[in-house]
Scaffold this active site. Structure first.
Site, PDB file in Angstrom:
ATOM      1  N   ARG A  87      61.288  46.743 -29.655  1.00 16.29           N
ATOM      2  CA  ARG A  87      62.610  46.224 -29.290  1.00 16.29           C
ATOM      3  C   ARG A  87      63.638  47.333 -29.523  1.00 16.29           C
ATOM      4  NH1 ARG A  87      66.611  43.445 -32.741  1.00 16.29           N
ATOM      5  NH2 ARG A  87      68.139  42.580 -31.300  1.00 16.29           N
ATOM      6  N   HIS A 131      73.983  46.124 -28.432  1.00 20.85           N
ATOM      7  CA  HIS A 131      73.851  46.091 -29.892  1.00 20.85           C
ATOM      8  C   HIS A 131      75.081  46.807 -30.458  1.00 20.85           C
ATOM      9  CE1 HIS A 131      70.722  45.791 -33.327  1.00 20.85           C
ATOM     10  NE2 HIS A 131      71.836  46.216 -33.891  1.00 20.85           N
ATOM     11  N   GLU A 176      73.217  39.758 -32.173  1.00 23.16           N
ATOM     12  CA  GLU A 176      74.091  39.302 -33.249  1.00 23.16           C
ATOM     13  C   GLU A 176      75.573  39.279 -32.857  1.00 23.16           C
ATOM     14  OE1 GLU A 176      73.208  41.686 -36.706  1.00 23.16           O
ATOM     15  OE2 GLU A 176      71.184  40.922 -36.882  1.00 23.16           O
ATOM     16  N   ASN A 303      67.222  36.640 -35.994  1.00 24.78           N
ATOM     17  CA  ASN A 303      67.273  37.686 -37.038  1.00 24.78           C
ATOM     18  C   ASN A 303      67.551  37.009 -38.368  1.00 24.78           C
ATOM     19  OD1 ASN A 303      67.090  39.394 -34.873  1.00 24.78           O
ATOM     20  ND2 ASN A 303      69.040  40.435 -35.216  1.00 24.78           N
ATOM     21  N   TYR A 305      67.616  37.686 -42.731  1.00 24.05           N
ATOM     22  CA  TYR A 305      67.499  38.590 -43.878  1.00 24.05           C
ATOM     23  C   TYR A 305      67.580  37.855 -45.219  1.00 24.05           C
ATOM     24  CZ  TYR A 305      67.809  42.460 -40.631  1.00 24.05           C
ATOM     25  OH  TYR A 305      67.539  43.339 -39.608  1.00 24.05           O
ATOM     26  N   GLU A 370      64.387  40.413 -35.791  1.00 25.56           N
ATOM     27  CA  GLU A 370      64.652  41.313 -36.933  1.00 25.56           C
ATOM     28  C   GLU A 370      64.356  40.585 -38.235  1.00 25.56           C
ATOM     29  OE1 GLU A 370      68.497  43.201 -37.268  1.00 25.56           O
ATOM     30  OE2 GLU A 370      68.564  43.574 -35.100  1.00 25.56           O
TER      31      GLU A 370
HETATM   32  O1  IFM Z   1      70.875  47.410 -39.164  1.00 26.48           O
HETATM   33  C1  IFM Z   1      71.245  46.111 -38.859  1.00 26.48           C
HETATM   34  C2  IFM Z   1      71.017  45.830 -37.387  1.00 26.48           C
HETATM   35  O2  IFM Z   1      71.697  46.728 -36.578  1.00 26.48           O
HETATM   36  C3  IFM Z   1      71.483  44.445 -37.039  1.00 26.48           C
HETATM   37  N1  IFM Z   1      70.913  43.473 -37.943  1.00 26.48           N
HETATM   38  C4  IFM Z   1      70.961  43.719 -39.340  1.00 26.48           C
HETATM   39  C5  IFM Z   1      70.440  45.109 -39.641  1.00 26.48           C
HETATM   40  C6  IFM Z   1      70.502  45.381 -41.160  1.00 26.48           C
HETATM   41  O3  IFM Z   1      71.802  45.278 -41.605  1.00 26.48           O
END
Ligand code: IFM
Length: 465
Positions: A87, A131, A176, A303, A305, A370
């Site tokens: 990706r 992006h 995002e 995505n 985290y 992600e």
């Molecule tokens: O590096 C970023 C990415 O560009 C977008 N999502 C979160 C990642 C980590 O912060």
């Protein structure tokens, strides 16, 4: 048992659906470098990163990982790891240096070379149109606060599809949009670095409108695997008090529901629209916009985290937040270990998130576009990069995802963030998210232990089929 045995054992314990895609992700400005070659126009990230005080130690993406010239080596690395898919995002201002109109063929040719290299290596290209790196020429006319930018985005989507549609099967519009709108226009932490709630709300709506218009353009041209990538941060109220629950509702509204819900239902969540209006920053909706925004997509990129814990406060915290009205909410420090970003580690929230999305968007296949973590990696005396925390994060999040799949979530692929250490936006090169280490002085790439673990997972999954 050696640590390699333990690693292989944990990798083999994971079960994935047949045909599951394993990949890694990157983004143009974070890795390409070569910002002033082959006719590329400036983007808002060139401007922002070159503005004193905006990024860690003034770091910029001018050189980054030199992927623009080193892409054959990077594709070879992906092949070695056994990745099915890659990706990447396209720099809009390499294709249309002024954001609209004149096409720069040398920019198009770079992405054709990259895609051909991937196809040659048996790796499936997943292209993201946007992006975060808006052409500066469009920013000069108002950027995402200006409705016309949505139409320019659809124009760009069409130009790129004409150039690459014959060889790129998977297309994503935005990465995002929460970050490009709220981090860029409300918190001021990202380009263009503004702190204006009205601008932020306009940017939200115009990004989503641009998404819908681009989907329509791509569909009309024959594209058939179209999606969008959203980031999700589950919001947990610090207590069961009415005030904390309401703070969590508001932030969940702006971080998560404001983007997903209109795409799948054609309506903004009523409570979110009311909150924004009450804050003096109404969404600038015109007749027909929501039909465009909810043009059907084929997949959703997720995505994930970490999870946030929030508490309502009666006095403004004085902190510039990414949320309209969010100055009355405290985002509490995570409990337990954190990554170098200061983010918590909450795999169980990942399982819950995927189950929640399945309920909001039934029948929409998901791809984890992600997921990853930053750690203070160094090359050891043995020439290797040992990153046990990232190995653990990776395996625990893969397990959390497979748990959601077992419970019925339709997740069809996983992309590790990131293939390479790279330019982490305002945090510069200080944060390393890669499964492959990059020495920024020499540009030498060293696969970390986490890359080997991921390769083990992929191998075990294929062997198990
Ligand atoms: O590096 C970023 C990415 O560009 C977008 N999502 C979160 C990642 C980590 O912060």
């Amino acid at each position: 048992m050696t640590s390699t045995d333990v690693r292989e054992d944990r990798a083999a314990g994971l079960v994935f659906p047949p045909g599951f895609a394993f990949g890694a992700a990157t983004a143009a400005y974070q890795i390409e470098g070569a910002v002033d070659v082959d006719g590329r126009g400036p983007s808002i990230w060139d401007t922002f990163s070159h503005t004193p005080g905006k990024t860690h130690l003034g770091h910029t993406g001018d050189v980054a990982c030199e992927h623009y010239v080193r892409y054959p080596q990077d594709v070879a690395l992906m092949k070695d790891l056994g990745l099915d898919a890659y990706r990447f995002s396209v720099s809009w201002s390499r294709i249309l240096p002024e954001g609209t109109g004149r096409i720069e063929q040398r920019g198009v040719d770079f992405y054709r070379r990259l895609v051909d290299e991937l196809l040659e290596a048996g790796i499936d290209p997943w292209l993201t149109l946007y992006h975060w790196d808006l052409p500066q020429a469009l920013q000069d006319k108002g950027g995402w606060t200006d409705r016309d930018t949505a139409y320019r985005f659809a124009e760009y989507a069409g130009v790129l599809y004409d150039a690459l549609g014959d060889r790129v099967p998977h297309w994503s519009t935005l990465n995002e949009p929460m970050c490009s709108s709220l981090l860029g226009h409300m918190a001021g932490q990202h380009a263009p670095g503004h702190t204006d709630p009205v601008e932020a709300s306009r940017a939200v709506h115009h990004l989503l409108l641009g998404h819908g218009l681009a989907i329509q353009t791509l569909r009309d041209k024959g594209a058939d695997h179209l999606g969008i990538t959203l980031n999700f941060t589950p919001m947990k109220a610090a207590t069961d008090s009415a005030a904390d629950l309401d703070a969590a509702r508001r932030l969940d509204g702006q971080q998560n529901r404001m983007f997903l819900v209109p795409i799948v239902t054609g309506e903004y969540p009523a409570d979110v629209a009311e909150d924004l209006t009450a804050a003096g920053a109404p969404l600038p909706i015109e007749d027909g916009d929501l039909e465009i925004i909810s043009t059907p997509v084929d997949w959703l990129g997720v995505n994930y985290y970490f999870q946030s814990t929030v508490r309502a406060v009666s006095e403004p915290t004085g902190k510039q937040t990414a949320f309209i009205g969010g100055e009355l909410v405290a985002d509490l420090e995570p409990e337990g270990p954190t990554t170098t970003m200061g983010w918590g580690i909450n795999p169980e929230a990942f399982t819950e998130l995927l189950t929640w999305i399945s309920g909001v968007a039934p029948g929409l296949p998901m791809f984890i576009t992600e997921n990853g973590s930053a750690w203070p990696d160094q090359v050891s005396a043995d020439g290797q990069v040992h990153d046990p925390e990232r190995v653990d994060y990776l395996l625990r999040h893969l397990a959390a995802m497979t748990e959601a799949i077992e419970a019925g979530a339709d997740v069809r692929g996983y992309f590790a963030w990131s293939l390479l250490d790279n330019y982490e936006w305002a945090r510069g090169y200080d944060q390393r998210f890669g499964i492959v280490h990059v020495d920024y002085d020499t540009q030498v790439r060293t696969p970390k232990d986490s890359a080997r673990t991921y390769a083990d997972v992929i191998r075990a999954a294929k062997d198990g089929v």
